[in-house]
Design a protein around this motif. Structure first.
Motif, PDB file in Angstrom:
ATOM      1  N   SER A   1      30.635  26.856  68.040  1.00  9.48           N
ATOM      2  CA  SER A   1      30.179  25.465  67.588  1.00  9.48           C
ATOM      3  C   SER A   1      28.969  24.779  68.521  1.00  9.48           C
ATOM      4  N   PHE A   2      29.248  25.091  69.373  1.00  9.44           N
ATOM      5  CA  PHE A   2      27.373  25.041  70.114  1.00  9.44           C
ATOM      6  C   PHE A   2      26.073  25.099  69.937  1.00  9.44           C
ATOM      7  N   GLU A   3      26.239  26.315  69.649  1.00 10.38           N
ATOM      8  CA  GLU A   3      24.791  26.791  68.761  1.00 10.38           C
ATOM      9  C   GLU A   3      24.669  26.355  67.985  1.00 10.38           C
ATOM     10  N   LYS A   4      25.489  25.808  67.509  1.00 13.51           N
ATOM     11  CA  LYS A   4      25.259  24.733  65.955  1.00 13.51           C
ATOM     12  C   LYS A   4      24.748  24.079  66.150  1.00 13.51           C
ATOM     13  N   LEU A   5      25.426  22.563  66.766  1.00 10.11           N
ATOM     14  CA  LEU A   5      25.055  21.171  66.584  1.00 10.11           C
ATOM     15  C   LEU A   5      23.800  21.400  67.406  1.00 10.11           C
ATOM     16  N   TYR A   6      23.331  22.205  68.568  1.00 16.34           N
ATOM     17  CA  TYR A   6      21.903  22.190  69.175  1.00 16.34           C
ATOM     18  C   TYR A   6      20.965  22.329  68.201  1.00 16.34           C
ATOM     19  N   LEU A   7      21.361  22.870  66.920  1.00 19.46           N
ATOM     20  CA  LEU A   7      20.266  22.186  65.991  1.00 19.46           C
ATOM     21  C   LEU A   7      20.143  21.090  64.928  1.00 19.46           C
TER      22      LEU A   7
END
Length: 452
Positions: free
Chosen positions: A162-168
């Motif tokens: 999730s965290f990589e996607k949230l960073y966007l």
């Protein structure tokens, strides 16, 4: 940039939502906003999430659900009308509810979908009102935000991807408003966190976007040293560490869900607990490490509703696998335990009372007798736990003596004490009926008298 999470009392009605939007307007670094479902407007009011649960239960039991549905629609209609927002928003919420009710999915998934509608609708309303006040705002569904969770209805866990996607999300324009409390599995099932999980969402978003600060707005000015319903006007806590807040949250402090800070903690993001009704006040800061260790005890938390499963057997310590077998019996009955203090021939397991029915209680006792052959086995109800919390307690002389003296002076019998399993807390077990005098006496010793 900051993440601001607003609890149920902050979005309970139009007046509160206007305060939320004023808070956002005063600091546009608050780029990410996470909201709960509408909470209580007054003492005897019903939270929106409870109304949605009642709706689902009535529908599934094939009893009258229309009256609850009307109640829910009226509540949202009142908010939307008072904010002078388009009534098409109400129709959107109504269609979302009907779609969840009539969906062809298992009952637990249907209930999760219904429970999520409170937060989802709050986010749509807050975003729409921000837009009406000439701020660029966007409602973002958790699926689109990138909140990917495990397939555990009512108890979802965030997945690492999730965290990589949230960073966007950082790249998006304007203010991003995200509903709390739920996410989506890899195969697009809507699943909720455990109750109170909007705090978890706020912390997840803060960790994902690597925020400079995570602000949690609620209806109290700060975290207090003890429960203010037990001690009148207790001292405020200005600064806490993550570990202290975790212990306090677990042991009855209602400001945070006890899992809420874990994502923020892992990223080292400071947290500010503030009051929507008094946003100018500093509140309480939760940080990774405190420099000032002069007063190691920061708070006293408590909770009731526990049972003690006591098992005694001579030479238990020499019987390989005894503890494992005992816990397997509990696991087979879907019972989780809170604490398990032990001696050479004795083992106590602290369990939430709500996990027992009379039938389940009798079955557990019978299995322990037949499979473990103890000398004694008993289950006692009505236990309360008290946690004295503070970093540095293990290296501070006299904490246990002070606490024991305070409980003795209040004529409270200590049924259990556990020190050593945590370096930031000391736990006492007492009769639930003695909880209030115990807390008042401990507060006097640790916060009204001069600390050594």
């Amino acid at each position: 940039m900051k993440v601001a999470k607003f609890g149920g009392s902050s979005v309970a009605n139009a007046t509160q939502i206007k305060k939320v939007c004023d808070i956002i307007r005063t600091d546009l670094d608050r780029k990410f906003v996470v909201v709960s479902a509408p909470g209580k407007r007054f003492k005897d009011d019903i939270k929106m999430t409870d109304l949605l649960i009642n709706l689902g239960e009535a529908y599934l039991s094939e009893t009258d659900y229309e009256s609850t549905l009307i109640h829910i629609e009226k509540r949202f209609a009142e908010i939307i009308q008072d904010l002078t927002l388009p009534m098409s928003l109400l129709e959107d919420i109504r269609q979302t509810i009907l779609k969840a009710l009539h969906s062809d999915v298992p009952d637990n998934m249907k209930m999760d979908a219904l429970k999520s509608i409170g937060e989802d609708s709050s986010a749509k309303i807050v975003s729409a009102y921000l837009t009406e006040t000439d701020l660029t705002s966007h409602y973002v569904n958790p699926k689109d935000a990138g909140i990917i969770v495990s397939d555990e209805p009512g108890n979802a866990q965030i997945l690492p991807e999730s965290f990589e996607k949230l960073y966007l999300l950082r790249e998006r324009e304007g203010i991003i408003v995200i509903p709390g409390f739920f996410g989506y599995t890899i195969d697009n099932k809507l699943v909720t966190f455990s109750r109170g999980g909007s705090d978890i969402t706020g912390s997840i978003i803060a960790a994902g976007v690597k925020a400079a600060l995570y602000e949690n707005f609620t209806d109290v000015d700060s975290v207090y040293t003890v429960n203010p319903t037990i001690v009148d006007q207790p001292k405020e806590i200005k600064t806490l560490t993550y570990k202290e807040m975790r212990e306090l949250s677990y042991a009855g402090f209602s400001v945070f869900h006890d899992e809420a800070l874990i994502p923020a903690f892992k990223q080292g993001i400071p947290v500010a607990i503030k009051n929507t009704n008094n946003p100018h006040l500093p509140g309480t800061f939760v940080i990774a490490k405190k420099e000032d260790k002069d007063k190691c005890v920061v708070g006293i938390a408590s909770d009731s509703g526990f049972s003690t499963l006591y098992v005694s057997k001579y030479l238990m310590n020499r019987e390989l696998g005894f503890g494992r077998k005992l816990l397997e019996i509990l696991e087979d009955e879907s019972i989780s335990f809170e604490h398990a203090p032990s001696g050479i021939d004795d083992l106590s397991v602290i369990i939430r009372e709500r996990q027992f029915t009379p039938a389940k209680e009798a079955k557990v006792i019978e299995r322990i007798k037949n499979e473990l052959h103890p000398d004694t086995v008993s289950l006692q109800h009505g236990l309360a736990l008290i946690m004295i919390v503070g970093e540095g307690m293990m290296n501070t002389i006299g904490i246990a003596q002070k606490a024991s003296t305070a409980l003795t002076s209040a004529n409270v019998n200590i049924k259990m004490i556990n020190q050593g399993s945590s370096d930031v807390s000391m736990m006492f077990g007492i009769d639930a009926d003695d909880l209030k005098p115990a807390i008042r006496s401990l507060y006097q010793v640790f916060f009204e008298e001069q600390q050594n």
